[in-house]
Each structure stands twice: as structure tokens, then as C-alpha cells.
Motif scaffolding. Sequence first.
Motif, mmCIF file in Angstrom:
data_model
loop_
_atom_site.group_PDB
_atom_site.id
_atom_site.type_symbol
_atom_site.label_atom_id
_atom_site.label_comp_id
_atom_site.label_asym_id
_atom_site.label_seq_id
_atom_site.Cartn_x
_atom_site.Cartn_y
_atom_site.Cartn_z
ATOM 1 N N ILE A 36 0.857 -1.194 0.000
ATOM 2 C CA ILE A 36 0.000 0.000 0.000
ATOM 3 C C ILE A 36 0.892 1.242 0.000
ATOM 4 C CG2 ILE A 36 -0.240 -0.065 2.524
ATOM 5 C CD1 ILE A 36 -2.986 1.226 2.232
ATOM 6 N N ASN A 37 0.560 2.199 -0.866
ATOM 7 C CA ASN A 37 1.439 3.358 -0.936
ATOM 8 C C ASN A 37 1.182 4.307 0.228
ATOM 9 O OD1 ASN A 37 -0.481 5.330 -1.620
ATOM 10 N ND2 ASN A 37 0.050 5.334 -3.771
ATOM 11 N N PHE A 38 2.140 5.184 0.450
ATOM 12 C CA PHE A 38 2.140 6.047 1.622
ATOM 13 C C PHE A 38 0.891 6.921 1.705
ATOM 14 C CE2 PHE A 38 3.175 10.013 3.779
ATOM 15 C CZ PHE A 38 3.575 9.528 5.010
ATOM 16 N N LYS A 39 0.504 7.520 0.596
ATOM 17 C CA LYS A 39 -0.652 8.423 0.612
ATOM 18 C C LYS A 39 -1.927 7.664 0.975
ATOM 19 C CE LYS A 39 -2.345 12.368 -1.951
ATOM 20 N NZ LYS A 39 -2.185 13.148 -3.188
ATOM 21 N N PRO A 100 -6.079 21.456 1.134
ATOM 22 C CA PRO A 100 -5.231 20.577 0.318
ATOM 23 C C PRO A 100 -3.738 20.875 0.499
ATOM 24 C CG PRO A 100 -7.114 21.302 -0.961
ATOM 25 C CD PRO A 100 -7.153 22.065 0.330
ATOM 26 N N GLN A 101 -3.368 22.144 0.651
ATOM 27 C CA GLN A 101 -1.962 22.501 0.825
ATOM 28 C C GLN A 101 -1.433 22.010 2.167
ATOM 29 O OE1 GLN A 101 0.047 24.030 -1.664
ATOM 30 N NE2 GLN A 101 1.507 23.082 -0.281
ATOM 31 N N GLN A 102 -2.223 22.145 3.224
ATOM 32 C CA GLN A 102 -1.799 21.646 4.545
ATOM 33 C C GLN A 102 -1.625 20.134 4.511
ATOM 34 O OE1 GLN A 102 -5.084 23.247 6.830
ATOM 35 N NE2 GLN A 102 -3.768 24.798 7.773
ATOM 36 N N ILE A 103 -2.538 19.464 3.847
ATOM 37 C CA ILE A 103 -2.457 18.002 3.738
ATOM 38 C C ILE A 103 -1.211 17.607 2.956
ATOM 39 C CG2 ILE A 103 -3.557 15.976 2.684
ATOM 40 C CD1 ILE A 103 -6.278 17.327 3.447
ATOM 41 N N GLU A 104 -0.989 18.254 1.826
ATOM 42 C CA GLU A 104 0.183 17.946 1.000
ATOM 43 C C GLU A 104 1.482 18.201 1.759
ATOM 44 O OE1 GLU A 104 2.033 16.330 -2.160
ATOM 45 O OE2 GLU A 104 -0.124 16.439 -1.872
ATOM 46 N N ASN A 105 1.554 19.327 2.471
ATOM 47 C CA ASN A 105 2.755 19.646 3.249
ATOM 48 C C ASN A 105 3.010 18.601 4.325
ATOM 49 O OD1 ASN A 105 3.103 21.970 1.740
ATOM 50 N ND2 ASN A 105 2.291 23.341 3.310
ATOM 51 N N GLN A 106 1.963 18.178 5.006
ATOM 52 C CA GLN A 106 2.114 17.182 6.065
ATOM 53 C C GLN A 106 2.531 15.832 5.497
ATOM 54 O OE1 GLN A 106 2.444 17.431 9.137
ATOM 55 N NE2 GLN A 106 1.979 15.445 10.043
ATOM 56 N N LEU A 107 1.938 15.438 4.383
ATOM 57 C CA LEU A 107 2.321 14.172 3.748
ATOM 58 C C LEU A 107 3.799 14.186 3.370
ATOM 59 C CD1 LEU A 107 -0.781 13.477 1.472
ATOM 60 C CD2 LEU A 107 -0.152 12.277 3.581
ATOM 61 N N LYS A 108 4.269 15.286 2.784
ATOM 62 C CA LYS A 108 5.679 15.391 2.392
ATOM 63 C C LYS A 108 6.582 15.339 3.616
ATOM 64 C CE LYS A 108 5.166 17.911 -1.935
ATOM 65 N NZ LYS A 108 5.368 19.189 -2.628
ATOM 66 N N LYS A 109 6.184 16.029 4.675
ATOM 67 C CA LYS A 109 6.998 16.076 5.901
ATOM 68 C C LYS A 109 7.151 14.680 6.506
ATOM 69 C CE LYS A 109 6.679 17.672 10.655
ATOM 70 N NZ LYS A 109 5.808 18.327 11.623
ATOM 71 N N VAL A 110 6.043 13.967 6.667
ATOM 72 C CA VAL A 110 6.099 12.644 7.298
ATOM 73 C C VAL A 110 6.774 11.640 6.372
ATOM 74 C CG1 VAL A 110 4.759 10.760 8.327
ATOM 75 C CG2 VAL A 110 4.104 13.139 8.762
#
Length: 186
Positions: A36-39, A100-110
Amino acid sequence: MKKEHIKAIEQLPLQPWSKAWEMRNLFLFSYYCRGINFKDMAFLTWENIREGRLIYIRRKTGDLLNMELLPPALAILADYRTIAIGEHIFPILSDFHKTPQQIENQLKKVLKQMNDEMTELGKQIGLDFRITSYFARHTYATVMKRNKVSISMISEAMGHSNEKVTQAYLDSFENDELDKAHKGLL
């Protein structure tokens, strides 16, 4: 990576709830859940777990995936059930991440944290390359191929849009094996 590497990483003694322990859990959950991919993993909720199965829609393709949860994945879920705060299984996204930007930023960070921690854990077992979340997915596919599972079955298990995508995964990680075999000519 090989199955033996997964097992070695799994056996590393880590402090429960440390960053390394959590990132290893995400990596191992991915491996034990058909890569399963990260997202997709970040968006899993407890509603996706039903009667010992993981059922979710793959964000990239829109395909419904339904799989039996293996004992190692169930053990990881049991740990996270003890701290369940929000709707998500894993503490990657929270109610704070709304846009969407907060979600994307958090996904990249983790994801960066996970890749960094996994690279460090890889060094502990003697690997000398960067380990990313994709290694769980690629290793799943490679282990299945080595276990003589058909490409079409691997493709379906991983939620790929077609077998060519799966073949690309497998080809890129089998080149080392082919190079070793080729050197046998010398």
C-alpha cells in the motif's frame, strides 16, 4: 531489498513510540498490506478495517482493494488502536490538516521522516543505500515474483492500472540479480 532485509529491519530493537519505531511500523504495514502506498496509508481510517480485512479505494486509480490482514499488520494496528484519537489509523494527518496545501505539506513532511528513518535502520542492518517508502512496495512485488506469483496477480494485488506498470516495478529491482547471473559467464 529482499525479504531477509524486511525481516532484519522488523527484528531491530526499537523503543516503542519512538520516531524510528513509528516510521518502521508504517514501512512494515505497507509491505504486509500488498505494498500500500504512503498516501493511501495516510488516509486510512478505522472504517477501512472490517473483519480482519483492509478495504479501501486506491487514491491514484480509484480501484477498490480488499485484502486479508496478515498477523504482522494486525499487530501494528493493535498498537495504533491503543492511541486512536481521530478518524485516521496512523498519526500522519489530523483535524489540523484541512486544506489541500496543509495536507500535502504534512504528507511530504512525514514521508521525508519515514524515508530518513528507514535509511538509518537500513544502515543498522548493513544496507548502504537510501530506503524510501517505495521499497516496501517494490519489495512486496519482488518477493511475490520470486514466490512464482503471476505478474497479473501481483498487478491486481497492488492496484496497478495494468501489468506494464507492475513489470516496470519488477524489472528495475531485478537488474542486480541479472547482473550477478551475467557475471557467471566469466
